[in-house]
Design a protein around this motif. Structure first.
Motif: not given
Length: 252
Positions: A172-196
């Motif tokens: 699809s071309g959706i990046a992993p961090i984008e997938a997190h944001l589209l799925n469960k949002g910023p807090e979920y992304a941070q759990v997986f180590g992605w920084p703002e």
């Protein structure tokens, strides 16, 4: 067979299995067992344990297979984890923890022998290309008692669906961090180590919905190779029942 009925049943089974296995993976008792097994950082035990079936490889390779974790942090956890027991030893330890968790918290669940039989037919019939974690865990020996075996087969099928989903996500071309944001949002992304700061993904919502649909369609094809519609619906019911028992039994 109705395609809609099949994909609905497949999605229900997949959701129940994902939640049941996540309950095991993220529970403090599991982290405590990893610490007791020698992993000072239980997340390193998780990464080395789950990824150990890939063999004694690099953290960069494991990060590419796990897909949705921030790569540098995942690599550090892998390096820390495999230093304790190696890759194979970590996988064996994690598999034993999976069995023990199921043995403890699914002991009074009904229909586990049937859940296991249906799941194992899917596992045996499923292809292994493009789903390396599924291929690795499928090769691991299963526990003989039904409660332990049930959580293990759900674990394996979770890896199958996860691998199919990651393949669709990559296309699809959706990046992993984008997938997190589209799925469960910023807090979920941070759990997986992605920084703002996080990117704006507003324009990719429809594309992500298409990824979910593609995942369910492909899983319906794979499961349909091993089960009928009625059997798939039965698997969904049994998986949901097992999840409810697990939730009722596992301490909060």
């Amino acid at each position: 067979m109705s395609d809609t009925d099949m994909t609905t049943a497949v999605a229900a089974a997949g959701a129940a299995m994902e939640q049941a296995v996540s309950t095991f993976m993220m529970h403090p008792e599991t982290f405590g067992a990893s610490v007791a097994a020698g992993y000072q950082n239980p997340l390193a035990g998780y990464v080395a344990g789950r990824g150990g079936v890939l063999g004694q490889t690099s953290g960069a390779v494991v990060a590419s297979v796990f897909v949705v974790f921030e790569p540098a942090g995942l690599t550090a956890l892998w390096d820390e984890g495999v230093a304790v027991r190696g890759a194979e030893g970590a996988a064996q330890q994690y598999w034993a923890q999976t069995a023990e968790f199921g043995r403890k918290y699914l002991a009074n669940a009904q229909g586990l022998d049937r859940l296991n039989a249906l799941s194992e037919r899917v596992i045996a019939a499923a292809p292994t290309w493009g789903v390396p974690l599924f291929a690795g865990w499928r090769a691991m020996p299963l526990a003989q008692d039904a409660p332990a075996r049930a959580l293990q087969v759900m674990f394996i099928l979770r890896e199958l669906r996860g691998g199919v989903h990651f393949d669709a996500l990559t296309v699809s071309g959706i990046a992993p961090i984008e997938a997190h944001l589209l799925n469960k949002g910023p807090e979920y992304a941070q759990v997986f180590g992605w920084p703002e700061p996080f990117p704006d993904v507003t324009d990719k919502k429809d594309r992500y919905a298409e990824v979910e649909q593609a995942t369910n369609r492909r899983m319906a094809e794979i499961i349909g190779n091993g089960l009928s519609l009625a059997e798939t619906q039965e698997l969904a019911r049994l998986s949901e029942d097992a999840l409810q028992v697990l939730r009722a039994n596992v301490p909060g």
